[in-house]
Design an enzyme around this catalytic site. Structure first.
Site, PDB file in Angstrom:
ATOM      1  CG  ASP A 155      -0.232   0.211   2.523  1.00  0.00           C
ATOM      2  OD1 ASP A 155       0.738  -0.532   2.798  1.00  0.00           O
ATOM      3  OD2 ASP A 155      -0.606   1.129   3.288  1.00  0.00           O
ATOM      4  CB  SER A 156       1.038   4.240   0.496  1.00  0.00           C
ATOM      5  OG  SER A 156       1.412   5.588   0.415  1.00  0.00           O
ATOM      6  CB  ALA A 157       5.928   4.056   0.257  1.00  0.00           C
ATOM      7  CB  VAL A 182      -3.233  -0.852  -1.709  1.00  0.00           C
ATOM      8  CG1 VAL A 182      -4.211  -0.038  -0.871  1.00  0.00           C
ATOM      9  CG2 VAL A 182      -3.695  -2.308  -1.807  1.00  0.00           C
ATOM     10  CG  HIS A 289      -3.058   7.635   0.863  1.00  0.00           C
ATOM     11  ND1 HIS A 289      -2.593   7.268  -0.386  1.00  0.00           N
ATOM     12  CD2 HIS A 289      -2.112   7.237   1.744  1.00  0.00           C
ATOM     13  CE1 HIS A 289      -1.422   6.671  -0.259  1.00  0.00           C
ATOM     14  NE2 HIS A 289      -1.108   6.644   1.022  1.00  0.00           N
TER      15      HIS A 289
END
Length: 320
Positions: A155-157, A182, A289
């Site tokens: 997810d994200s980074a 994600v 987010h």
């Protein structure tokens, strides 16, 4: 018309950390995410049969990792990379996400604690991610997994690391059954501070502030991850700028409507499709987010995350 912001999430946003980069240090960012995870201690974590702390190979030596599984028969295997802007997250902050991934896909999930900036800047996290997937691929039977049903997720980074690792796996001849990205970071050129680059993605202006992750916080994260701004042109940082996306593993890509990263995630899904990669895209209506971590509070968040994980399970069960 897009769905309005989930009212439950609207009440949560003021309680979330990492919203003011002017007052953040890497350690305070890490402490605040740990504190957020600890604040849920009264809510029992999703139950899995096995939780085991292990080590896997990284780019410069062994890395801590945590294995989750719900059974004892051979199962698909997922290598999971936590978010936190490369800087702040860890195995503990994303423990519940890893558990839910194991429960809802039936896979052996191995969450990897990659090296973080500013202590280790790019390409350290990428090198750790790819080394870990390569090691797990070679040792998959030890973990009760199946090399023909290996996937990456984050997810994200962590979604950035999953995406870039999937490209590296293709180039190395490691066949993946799927990738779950994600709300991923996919295009870092300009480090979220360049007006021209930001204009390519309207969500960076529409959702620059007020919805947990801010554009300014992304600028802060990039400043810690990249020692040289030109590194943003490297596909190992910006997978949307890879020379070719052909031949990559099928992908589930999710974004959140009220997220500065929304449009670059959607652009990556379109680029994968254009390259002939099977893609299922979830745009995350009404969500922000980080919503994969908000399922205990928000039914909207929980349902959307479950849909994405169900789609990912289908890829894993189909096999490479």
């Amino acid at each position: 018309m897009p769905a309005p912001l989930d009212p439950v999430i609207a009440q949560i946003i003021p309680l979330l950390p990492l919203r003011d980069p002017t007052a953040m240090t890497p350690q305070s960012a890490r402490d605040s995410l740990r504190a957020l995870a600890a604040s849920r201690a009264a809510i029992p974590p999703p139950p899995v049969e096995t939780v085991q702390d292990i080590e896997v190979s990284g780019g410069a030596g062994p890395l801590p990792a945590r294995l989750y599984r719900i059974g004892t028969t051979p199962a698909p295997t997922v290598v999971f990379f936590h978010g936190g802007g490369w800087v702040a997250g860890d195995i503990e902050t994303h423990d519940r996400q890893a558990r839910n991934l194991a429960i809802e896909t039936g896979a052996v999930v191995i969450s990897v604690d990659y090296r973080r900036p500013p202590e280790t800047r790019f390409p350290g996290a990428f090198e750790d991610a790819f080394a870990a997937v390569s090691d797990i691929f070679n040792r998959v039977a030890e973990f009760g997994g199946d090399a023909k049903r290996l996937g990456v997720a984050g997810d994200s980074a962590g979604g950035n690391l999953a995406a870039t690792t999937a490209i590296a796996c293709r180039d190395a001849g490691i066949r993946l059954a799927g990738q779950l990205l994600v709300y991923p970071v996919t295009d870092v050129l300009g480090a979220y501070a360049d007006a021209g680059e930001n204009a390519r993605y309207p969500s960076r202006a529409e959702n620059a502030d007020g919805y947990f992750l801010t554009r300014a916080t992304m600028e802060w994260f990039c400043g810690h991850y990249l020692a040289d701004p030109n590194h943003a042109l490297d596909w190992r940082v910006s997978p949307l700028r890879a020379p070719s996306l052909k031949g990559l593993a099928p992908a589930i890509v999710t974004t959140a409507w009220f997220d500065p990263l929304r449009d670059e995630g959607a652009a990556y899904a379109r680029a994968l499709e254009a390259a002939g990669v099977p893609v299922k895209y979830h745009e995350g209506p009404g969500l922000i987010h980080g919503y994969f971590g908000l399922g205990d509070a928000s039914e909207v968040a929980r349902a959307e995350a479950q849909r994405a994980r169900a789609d990912f399970k289908a890829l894993l069960m189909r096999g490479a």
